[in-house]
Design an enzyme around this catalytic site. Structure first.
Site, short mmCIF file in Angstrom:
data_model
loop_
_atom_site.label_atom_id
_atom_site.label_comp_id
_atom_site.label_asym_id
_atom_site.label_seq_id
_atom_site.Cartn_x
_atom_site.Cartn_y
_atom_site.Cartn_z
N LYS A 16 19.41 -37.89 -61.14
CA LYS A 16 18.74 -37.30 -62.30
C LYS A 16 18.76 -38.30 -63.46
CE LYS A 16 18.54 -33.23 -60.24
NZ LYS A 16 17.25 -32.67 -59.71
N SER A 74 12.24 -34.06 -57.31
CA SER A 74 12.66 -33.71 -58.67
C SER A 74 12.54 -34.86 -59.66
CB SER A 74 14.10 -33.21 -58.67
OG SER A 74 15.00 -34.25 -58.36
#
Length: 234
Positions: free
Chosen positions: A117, A45
């Protein structure tokens, strides 16, 4: 035991290899728990900034006191139950005990569902997507995001936020709540992140967002430790 024998015994204990080993374990555990901790990247990701299997060092002191994550910083955080799979995983009694021991000692993960993230916006900031050119905006300013890899398709006039269907890059405008952070993956089209349930929407629906909570942030990722060929700061 006489007063003379007692100091001699303590010198033998302190001078033993087992004592040094135990002391090293305690010191390293304290460093991992309170100062810096390695983190293994489990998914794609954050490509191409971070690759699957990369080991990064997380600064656990980055946000102590009045310091808070800023736009563009990469953070590791414990996802709460709203993030779904992994957060409420039934580990079984043995694995649960081992994980809790790891949390206390610093040698294990900080939670059952830990994610990495990039911070896009913090409390009070307003996020929307997209600008006419397809950029994410924060407080009306378009972000320059050279790190984004394989973004969702966006073509002004053909597939944008005014077309039907709208581009999956489009997001409803939202103001980040107090104590929360909007986080996205650099591999935008592959990332399960704050916007995963809001994509393709232009109507304001605050219920679709997932937030990284202030109290769940482990720290800031500052450097790639491994593999050696990818060593470098973040």
């Amino acid at each position: 035991m006489t007063d003379v024998e007692r100091p001699a015994r303590w010198r033998r204990i302190i001078g033993s290899a087992w004592f040094h080993l135990a002391l090293a374990f305690v010191v390293v555990g304290a460093l991992l728990s309170f100062v810096a901790k390695p983190y293994w990247v489990p998914s794609g990701s954050m490509e191409q900034t971070l690759l699957v299997g990369d080991r990064v060092l997380v600064n656990r002191l980055a946000y102590v006191g009045d310091a808070h994550p800023s736009t563009g910083e990469i953070v590791v955080f414990d996802a709460d139950e709203s993030w779904g799979s992994g957060a409420d995983l039934d580990e079984g009694p043995v694995k649960s005990v081992l994980r809790r021991l790891g949390e206390l000692s610093g040698f294990g993960p900080s939670g059952t569902h830990t994610l990495i993230k990039r911070v896009i916006a913090g409390p009070g900031q307003t996020v929307a997507c997209c600008s006419a050119e397809g950029a994410v905006t924060v407080d009306g300013e378009a972000l320059d995001e050279p790190y984004v890899f394989e973004d969702f398709p966006f073509e002004p006039g053909a597939l944008d936020c005014t077309t039907t269907p709208a581009s999956p890059r489009c997001l409803p405008e939202v103001t980040v709540p107090e104590g929360r952070y909007l986080v996205l993956g650099d591999h935008r089209s592959l990332s399960a992140d704050s916007a995963q349930h809001c994509r393709g929407g232009t109507e304001n629906d605050g219920g679709c967002w997932l937030w990284a909570r202030d109290e769940d942030i482990v720290g800031r990722a500052i450097v790639i430790l491994w593999p050696v060929s990818r060593w470098g700061g973040l």
